[in-house]
Design a protein around this motif. Sequence first.
Motif, short mmCIF file in Angstrom:
data_model
loop_
_atom_site.label_atom_id
_atom_site.label_comp_id
_atom_site.label_asym_id
_atom_site.label_seq_id
_atom_site.Cartn_x
_atom_site.Cartn_y
_atom_site.Cartn_z
N UNK A 146 2.65 8.91 -5.12
CA UNK A 146 3.40 8.01 -6.00
C UNK A 146 4.39 7.17 -5.20
N UNK A 147 5.08 7.81 -4.25
CA UNK A 147 6.03 7.06 -3.42
C UNK A 147 5.32 6.00 -2.60
N UNK A 148 4.15 6.34 -2.04
CA UNK A 148 3.40 5.36 -1.25
C UNK A 148 2.94 4.19 -2.12
N UNK A 149 2.49 4.47 -3.34
CA UNK A 149 2.04 3.40 -4.24
C UNK A 149 3.20 2.47 -4.60
N UNK A 150 4.37 3.05 -4.87
CA UNK A 150 5.53 2.22 -5.21
C UNK A 150 5.93 1.35 -4.01
N UNK A 151 5.91 1.94 -2.81
CA UNK A 151 6.28 1.17 -1.62
C UNK A 151 5.29 0.05 -1.35
N UNK B 299 -15.91 5.49 -4.28
CA UNK B 299 -15.92 4.47 -5.34
C UNK B 299 -15.87 3.07 -4.76
N UNK B 300 -16.37 2.12 -5.55
CA UNK B 300 -16.38 0.72 -5.12
C UNK B 300 -14.96 0.19 -4.95
N UNK B 301 -13.99 0.88 -5.54
CA UNK B 301 -12.60 0.44 -5.43
C UNK B 301 -12.11 0.49 -3.99
N UNK B 302 -12.70 1.36 -3.16
CA UNK B 302 -12.32 1.41 -1.75
C UNK B 302 -12.67 0.08 -1.07
N UNK B 303 -13.85 -0.45 -1.35
CA UNK B 303 -14.26 -1.73 -0.77
C UNK B 303 -13.38 -2.87 -1.26
N UNK B 304 -13.02 -2.85 -2.55
CA UNK B 304 -12.14 -3.90 -3.08
C UNK B 304 -10.78 -3.84 -2.40
N UNK C 65 -2.72 -3.96 -3.38
CA UNK C 65 -1.72 -2.99 -3.84
C UNK C 65 -2.17 -2.28 -5.11
N UNK C 66 -2.70 -3.03 -6.06
CA UNK C 66 -3.16 -2.42 -7.31
C UNK C 66 -4.34 -1.49 -7.06
N UNK C 67 -5.31 -1.94 -6.27
CA UNK C 67 -6.48 -1.10 -5.99
C UNK C 67 -6.07 0.17 -5.25
N UNK C 68 -5.16 0.06 -4.30
CA UNK C 68 -4.72 1.24 -3.56
C UNK C 68 -3.98 2.21 -4.47
N UNK C 69 -3.12 1.70 -5.35
CA UNK C 69 -2.38 2.58 -6.26
C UNK C 69 -3.33 3.36 -7.17
N UNK C 70 -4.37 2.69 -7.68
CA UNK C 70 -5.34 3.39 -8.53
C UNK C 70 -6.10 4.45 -7.74
N UNK D 166 -5.21 11.89 -5.79
CA UNK D 166 -4.14 12.89 -5.85
C UNK D 166 -4.32 13.82 -7.04
N UNK D 167 -4.65 13.27 -8.20
CA UNK D 167 -4.85 14.11 -9.38
C UNK D 167 -6.03 15.06 -9.18
N UNK D 168 -7.13 14.55 -8.63
CA UNK D 168 -8.31 15.39 -8.41
C UNK D 168 -8.01 16.51 -7.42
N UNK D 169 -7.31 16.20 -6.36
CA UNK D 169 -7.00 17.23 -5.36
C UNK D 169 -6.05 18.27 -5.92
N UNK D 170 -4.99 17.83 -6.61
CA UNK D 170 -4.04 18.79 -7.15
C UNK D 170 -4.68 19.71 -8.19
#
Length: 303
Positions: free
Chosen positions: A43-48, A165-170, A231-236, A242-246
């Motif tokens: 979350x901190x990384x996404x905000x930054x 996911x394709x989001x990595x390429x985006x 930034x948006x793609x990375x945050x998603x 993070x949710x899947x791992x936790x």
Amino acid sequence: MLCRTCGDTLSPVAPECPRCDGPQDRRAVLPGLPTYRVRGIGLAASIAVGATAGVFLLTALLPLLGWALAERAAAERRFEPLLGQVLAELVGSLLFVLAYVTAAVLVIIWSWRARKNTDAFPGALPTLGAGWAIAGWLVPFANFVVPARVVAGIARDSLPRRRAPALVAVWWAAWLLFSFGERIVAQVEQRRSAGLAEDPVTSADFQAYADHYRDILAVRLAPAVAGLVAAVAFAVLVRRISVAQQDRIGRGTPAWPVIPGMTLPPGAAGHPLPVVTPSPQVTAPHTPVSPPVPPVAGGTIGA
């Protein structure tokens, strides 16, 4: 019955989970390997990262201020109004560098933790070591490819579907456009600003400043938009991983204290419950004890 890997409902007749293709008896987390929390740092990384993209967008819009100040300077025939643009550019650059460095540190920490977590996931097939989650951003030329491969591997080994996911390429395409675009914009601005008068006096000199800021505005917006998309793609991505791992780590962690050497029950790490057979009580043989003999007079010396 739920899959220990992805948490989906399992069929009693299917040998593998229909969602993650994992065998039903596969453990959620391998025992003895360290795992790390990634939600907070993610979350901190996404905000930054979002703050960095936002600051860059603001700096990309600063030519609007320069355009207005150039028009004012032309009307007043004074160079002083243009100094406001110089100050605004300096403050914007400092804020961008601060946000960029903060985001870089947090992203590297999250990437390393998330990559280390996949070492404890049965069925994970990482192609790069955890060290590349750090070195991949720092090694020249490797930083064009390695970070994307690291994140793609983390996503593949963490998310239910066994593919990146394709989001990595985006995310990575937008990031490269932002990185290269920022450098190109800096070179274009430096080349164009070289033709401006250092001490404008005539109306043509001030008009040249106004035209310069107007043209630079369009050039700056392209990398700014790419930065917002990245930034948006990375945050998603960070949130999903993070949710899947936790959740997976939570399914593999027992809800009771674990004493070193004890056997874990099913659901904790795939260990069976120990079968304890009570040993029969052994009754100690009764040893007869002779009754005490009363003392007899004269039986001792001096009696």
